[in-house]
Write a protein that holds these residues in place. Structure first.
Motif, PDB file in Angstrom:
ATOM      1  N   LEU A  70       0.828  -1.215   0.000  1.00  0.00           N
ATOM      2  CA  LEU A  70       0.000   0.000   0.000  1.00  0.00           C
ATOM      3  C   LEU A  70       0.856   1.256   0.000  1.00  0.00           C
ATOM      4  N   ALA A  71       1.951   1.217   0.748  1.00  0.00           N
ATOM      5  CA  ALA A  71       2.806   2.405   0.880  1.00  0.00           C
ATOM      6  C   ALA A  71       3.924   2.428  -0.159  1.00  0.00           C
ATOM      7  N   GLY A  72       3.859   1.516  -1.134  1.00  0.00           N
ATOM      8  CA  GLY A  72       4.849   1.518  -2.213  1.00  0.00           C
ATOM      9  C   GLY A  72       6.254   1.226  -1.725  1.00  0.00           C
ATOM     10  N   LEU A  73       6.378   0.313  -0.742  1.00  0.00           N
ATOM     11  CA  LEU A  73       7.688  -0.001  -0.163  1.00  0.00           C
ATOM     12  C   LEU A  73       8.168  -1.389  -0.604  1.00  0.00           C
ATOM     13  N   GLY A  74       7.535  -1.925  -1.649  1.00  0.00           N
ATOM     14  CA  GLY A  74       7.793  -3.302  -2.059  1.00  0.00           C
ATOM     15  C   GLY A  74       9.255  -3.614  -2.346  1.00  0.00           C
ATOM     16  N   GLY A  75      10.032  -2.618  -2.793  1.00  0.00           N
ATOM     17  CA  GLY A  75      11.419  -2.903  -3.176  1.00  0.00           C
ATOM     18  C   GLY A  75      12.393  -2.883  -2.007  1.00  0.00           C
ATOM     19  N   ILE A  76      11.916  -2.670  -0.799  1.00  0.00           N
ATOM     20  CA  ILE A  76      12.834  -2.507   0.340  1.00  0.00           C
ATOM     21  C   ILE A  76      12.742  -3.727   1.262  1.00  0.00           C
ATOM     22  N   ALA A  77      13.909  -4.264   1.649  1.00  0.00           N
ATOM     23  CA  ALA A  77      13.923  -5.460   2.513  1.00  0.00           C
ATOM     24  C   ALA A  77      13.308  -5.130   3.872  1.00  0.00           C
ATOM     25  N   LEU A  78      12.561  -6.090   4.402  1.00  0.00           N
ATOM     26  CA  LEU A  78      11.868  -5.860   5.680  1.00  0.00           C
ATOM     27  C   LEU A  78      12.818  -5.679   6.854  1.00  0.00           C
ATOM     28  N   ASP A  79      14.060  -6.197   6.711  1.00  0.00           N
ATOM     29  CA  ASP A  79      14.997  -6.038   7.841  1.00  0.00           C
ATOM     30  C   ASP A  79      15.960  -4.863   7.650  1.00  0.00           C
ATOM     31  N   ARG A  80      15.640  -3.979   6.710  1.00  0.00           N
ATOM     32  CA  ARG A  80      16.440  -2.736   6.573  1.00  0.00           C
ATOM     33  C   ARG A  80      16.182  -1.831   7.771  1.00  0.00           C
ATOM     34  N   GLU A  81      17.242  -1.228   8.317  1.00  0.00           N
ATOM     35  CA  GLU A  81      17.089  -0.243   9.394  1.00  0.00           C
ATOM     36  C   GLU A  81      16.427   1.005   8.811  1.00  0.00           C
ATOM     37  N   VAL A  82      15.416   1.532   9.483  1.00  0.00           N
ATOM     38  CA  VAL A  82      14.721   2.691   8.901  1.00  0.00           C
ATOM     39  C   VAL A  82      15.610   3.935   8.870  1.00  0.00           C
ATOM     40  N   SER A  83      16.629   3.969   9.755  1.00  0.00           N
ATOM     41  CA  SER A  83      17.526   5.143   9.762  1.00  0.00           C
ATOM     42  C   SER A  83      18.298   5.257   8.450  1.00  0.00           C
ATOM     43  N   GLU A  84      18.386   4.145   7.693  1.00  0.00           N
ATOM     44  CA  GLU A  84      19.143   4.160   6.427  1.00  0.00           C
ATOM     45  C   GLU A  84      18.280   4.595   5.235  1.00  0.00           C
ATOM     46  N   LEU A  85      16.987   4.801   5.465  1.00  0.00           N
ATOM     47  CA  LEU A  85      16.089   5.094   4.338  1.00  0.00           C
ATOM     48  C   LEU A  85      16.085   6.584   4.001  1.00  0.00           C
ATOM     49  N   SER A  86      15.660   6.895   2.789  1.00  0.00           N
ATOM     50  CA  SER A  86      15.550   8.306   2.367  1.00  0.00           C
ATOM     51  C   SER A  86      14.338   8.937   3.051  1.00  0.00           C
ATOM     52  N   GLY A  87      14.248  10.274   2.974  1.00  0.00           N
ATOM     53  CA  GLY A  87      13.118  10.981   3.593  1.00  0.00           C
ATOM     54  C   GLY A  87      11.778  10.497   3.061  1.00  0.00           C
ATOM     55  N   GLY A  88      11.715  10.305   1.729  1.00  0.00           N
ATOM     56  CA  GLY A  88      10.463   9.856   1.106  1.00  0.00           C
ATOM     57  C   GLY A  88      10.098   8.450   1.558  1.00  0.00           C
ATOM     58  N   GLU A  89      11.124   7.583   1.673  1.00  0.00           N
ATOM     59  CA  GLU A  89      10.868   6.206   2.120  1.00  0.00           C
ATOM     60  C   GLU A  89      10.411   6.205   3.585  1.00  0.00           C
ATOM     61  N   LYS A  90      11.077   7.036   4.407  1.00  0.00           N
ATOM     62  CA  LYS A  90      10.675   7.104   5.827  1.00  0.00           C
ATOM     63  C   LYS A  90       9.218   7.540   5.956  1.00  0.00           C
ATOM     64  N   GLN A  91       8.833   8.524   5.141  1.00  0.00           N
ATOM     65  CA  GLN A  91       7.449   9.004   5.235  1.00  0.00           C
ATOM     66  C   GLN A  91       6.485   7.884   4.846  1.00  0.00           C
ATOM     67  N   ARG A  92       6.882   7.078   3.852  1.00  0.00           N
ATOM     68  CA  ARG A  92       5.999   5.985   3.445  1.00  0.00           C
ATOM     69  C   ARG A  92       5.949   4.885   4.510  1.00  0.00           C
ATOM     70  N   VAL A  93       7.072   4.709   5.263  1.00  0.00           N
ATOM     71  CA  VAL A  93       7.043   3.765   6.396  1.00  0.00           C
ATOM     72  C   VAL A  93       6.078   4.300   7.466  1.00  0.00           C
ATOM     73  N   ALA A  94       6.147   5.615   7.712  1.00  0.00           N
ATOM     74  CA  ALA A  94       5.250   6.210   8.717  1.00  0.00           C
ATOM     75  C   ALA A  94       3.788   5.995   8.305  1.00  0.00           C
ATOM     76  N   LEU A  95       3.519   6.135   7.004  1.00  0.00           N
ATOM     77  CA  LEU A  95       2.148   5.916   6.513  1.00  0.00           C
ATOM     78  C   LEU A  95       1.756   4.442   6.699  1.00  0.00           C
ATOM     79  N   ALA A  96       2.654   3.521   6.305  1.00  0.00           N
ATOM     80  CA  ALA A  96       2.356   2.083   6.443  1.00  0.00           C
ATOM     81  C   ALA A  96       2.124   1.732   7.916  1.00  0.00           C
ATOM     82  N   ARG A  97       2.928   2.322   8.808  1.00  0.00           N
ATOM     83  CA  ARG A  97       2.787   2.005  10.232  1.00  0.00           C
ATOM     84  C   ARG A  97       1.433   2.471  10.759  1.00  0.00           C
TER      85      ARG A  97
END
Ligand SMILES: Nc1ncnc2c1ncn2[C@@H]1O[C@H](COP(=O)(O)OP(=O)(O)OP(=O)(O)O)[C@@H](O)[C@H]1O
Length: 245
Positions: free
Chosen positions: A122-149
């Motif tokens: 739903l949040a368009g995060l399909g290309g990112i491994a589930l065990d990636r540390e969120v601190s390593e993600l870009s601003g746009g990816e972090k925002q999409r993690v916040a939306l998914a959460r």
């Protein structure tokens, strides 16, 4: 639209802090499956109004109803599961993508049954491994993690405080399309603060124009954006106090 139930209702809401009036006499409602955009100059009280809807503060005047009960009749954690919030700057916990998205379901005791993949997609995060540390993600990816959460709590209402103002067009598009999809599929209701009138036109059914803590206009999006009667309210938004996105 006929037949849509009222999800949120504000009656004469006011908010004072340190003897300063921040919001005054705000009344409007949000229907099921409806998005209300809040627009207005910087300092108008938009974020404060959103905070009241999530009980991060309580009105000092008037009342707010969620479904058939005043907001303060609900246990606050349960309320925040049902009325989720996504802020301009994503607030994530140190940890992995999986841990962040499962946090809400874990608190509710349903992390073992939740379909994590659904929220990732739903949040368009399909290309990112589930065990990636969120601190390593870009601003746009972090925002999409916040939306998914937030979506993993299966909220009935989503409050969005300029969620795309720091995002690239691709991530902005994902956030807008995800919310539109959930409106249709899950009858999600949204209150979405934006400084961008084009975005308001794309994502909202109704617009509340907030100026100096008061509702200067409230109505259907196309009416507010085109009717000469609202020219003055619109002028405030394009007067230079307003940031573009
Ligand atoms: N905790 C607080 N104590 C005192 N005043 C506050 C507090 N929070 C906000 N304000 C004041 O309330 C007013 C409205 O602030 P708010 O952040 O809600 O506006 P806004 O419309 O969201 O602005 P922006 O578009 O810049 O984010 C401002 O004058 C601000 O200084």
């Amino acid at each position: 639209m006929e037949g849509q139930k009222e999800v949120l209702r504000l009656n004469g809401v006011g908010f004072r802090k340190n003897e300063k009036t921040i919001l005054q006499d705000i009344s409007f409602s949000v229907l099921e499956s409806e998005t209300v955009a809040i627009v207005g100059p910087s300092g108008a009280g938009k974020s404060t109004l959103l905070f009241l809807l999530n009980r991060l503060a309580d009105p000092t005047e008037g009342s707010i109803y969620y479904l058939d009960k005043p907001l303060n009749c609900y246990p606050v954690l349960e309320l925040r599961r049902q009325i989720g919030m996504v802020l301009q700057q994503p607030v994530l916990f140190p940890g992995t993508l999986r841990e962040n998205i499962l946090y809400g379901p874990f608190l509710a005791g349903r992390d073992s049954v939740v379909d994590l993949r659904k929220y990732i997609d739903l949040a368009g995060l399909g290309g990112i491994a589930l065990d990636r540390e969120v601190s390593e993600l870009s601003g746009g990816e972090k925002q999409r993690v916040a939306l998914a959460r937030t979506l993993a709590n299966e909220p009935a209402v989503l409050l969005l405080d300029e969620p795309t103002s720091a995002l690239d067009p691709g991530s902005t598009d994902v956030v807008e399309k995800t919310v539109q999809l959930l409106k249709k599929k899950k009858r999600l209701s949204c209150v979405w603060i934006t400084h961008n009138l084009e975005q308001a036109r794309r994502i909202s059914d109704k617009i509340l124009v907030l100026i100096n803590g008061r509702a200067a206009a409230f109505g259907d999006t196309e009416t507010i954006l085109t009717d000469p009667a609202y020219r003055q309210a619109r002028a405030f938004l394009t007067s230079g106090k307003n940031r573009g996105e």
